[in-house]
Design an enzyme around this catalytic site. Sequence first.
Site, PDB file in Angstrom:
ATOM      1  N   GLU A   1     -23.854 -55.340   1.902  1.00 22.05           N
ATOM      2  CA  GLU A   1     -24.759 -54.381   1.262  1.00 22.05           C
ATOM      3  C   GLU A   1     -23.935 -53.456   0.376  1.00 22.05           C
ATOM      4  O   GLU A   1     -22.851 -52.997   0.764  1.00 22.05           O
ATOM      5  CB  GLU A   1     -25.511 -53.558   2.305  1.00 22.05           C
ATOM      6  CG  GLU A   1     -26.385 -52.473   1.692  1.00 22.05           C
ATOM      7  CD  GLU A   1     -27.109 -51.620   2.732  1.00 22.05           C
ATOM      8  OE1 GLU A   1     -27.391 -50.439   2.450  1.00 22.05           O
ATOM      9  OE2 GLU A   1     -27.383 -52.142   3.847  1.00 22.05           O
TER      10      GLU A   1
ATOM     11  N   GLU B   1     -27.677 -43.515  -2.969  1.00 22.48           N
ATOM     12  CA  GLU B   1     -28.697 -43.045  -2.052  1.00 22.48           C
ATOM     13  C   GLU B   1     -28.531 -41.540  -1.904  1.00 22.48           C
ATOM     14  O   GLU B   1     -27.454 -40.990  -2.131  1.00 22.48           O
ATOM     15  CB  GLU B   1     -28.653 -43.763  -0.699  1.00 22.48           C
ATOM     16  CG  GLU B   1     -27.330 -43.719   0.016  1.00 22.48           C
ATOM     17  CD  GLU B   1     -27.346 -44.573   1.289  1.00 22.48           C
ATOM     18  OE1 GLU B   1     -28.450 -44.877   1.795  1.00 22.48           O
ATOM     19  OE2 GLU B   1     -26.262 -44.941   1.767  1.00 22.48           O
TER      20      GLU B   1
END
Length: 268
Positions: A76, A81
């Site tokens: 990932e 974020e």
Amino acid sequence: NAFVANGALHIVARSESFSGSSYTSARLKSQGLFSFTYGRVEWRAQMPYGVGLWPALWMLGTNISTSGIGWPDCGEVDVLENKGTNITQVQSSIHYGSDGTTTYNFTDGQSITNGYHTYTFDWTPNTMLFYVDGHLFETQNSPWGNSDGASPFPFNKPFFLLMNMAIGGNYVGNPSQADINTGTVFPAEVLVDYVRVYNTTPPLLISVTQTNSSIILSWPSNIVCHLQAQTNPPATGIGNNWFPVGTTTNQVQIIPITGSAFFRLVTP
């Protein structure tokens, strides 16, 4: 919860009851539609403020659905974020076995809610580079992160893209519904100007061949560039006395001259 208006994609979180949940939002992904290995991802977006908001642009290995692999062995990459109440900081991460994370802090009164900002990820076989508004703030070199040694590193395989805004969760501290409702104005929106994926290109190198008394210079035809020459370089070899060659048509025929001559390609 996801629509295009006034030239921007809107990813919208709403306070409403749906299928047993108190909120709705949206996640967009290219799984099964588009994937890539190596290149540049660039995301220009504006984030919202609010308790429990968790916007993200991220990537997952396409083999996440392969039996025996799953997450995190698929790999990932979090290009961005954010914790919705921390509007001056963004986080980028890679996940495989255990985490490799880093943060970027805005300065001089800037924030992710103050207009659009650009979040960029460069991915090569040996390096991962993370940028905010063109500022490089994190470099990860192969082997990536802190592997647990359970399986081969996944970051040399195809990945797909995801964009979403979650509400609540461990990342934002598991706020209560009351705290979310008090600290967030709904609907809350992520505004996306664009997402762009750039392919890598061949090295910008000059190829030299000889024909009788002339030499022929050529370079990759899919790259816009200009040929320059330097016939009187300084002793150090560093200087600004470069001048454009009369033509930039690929190929260029050069008749050798007495003394030394240097050539280079310059992109616009």
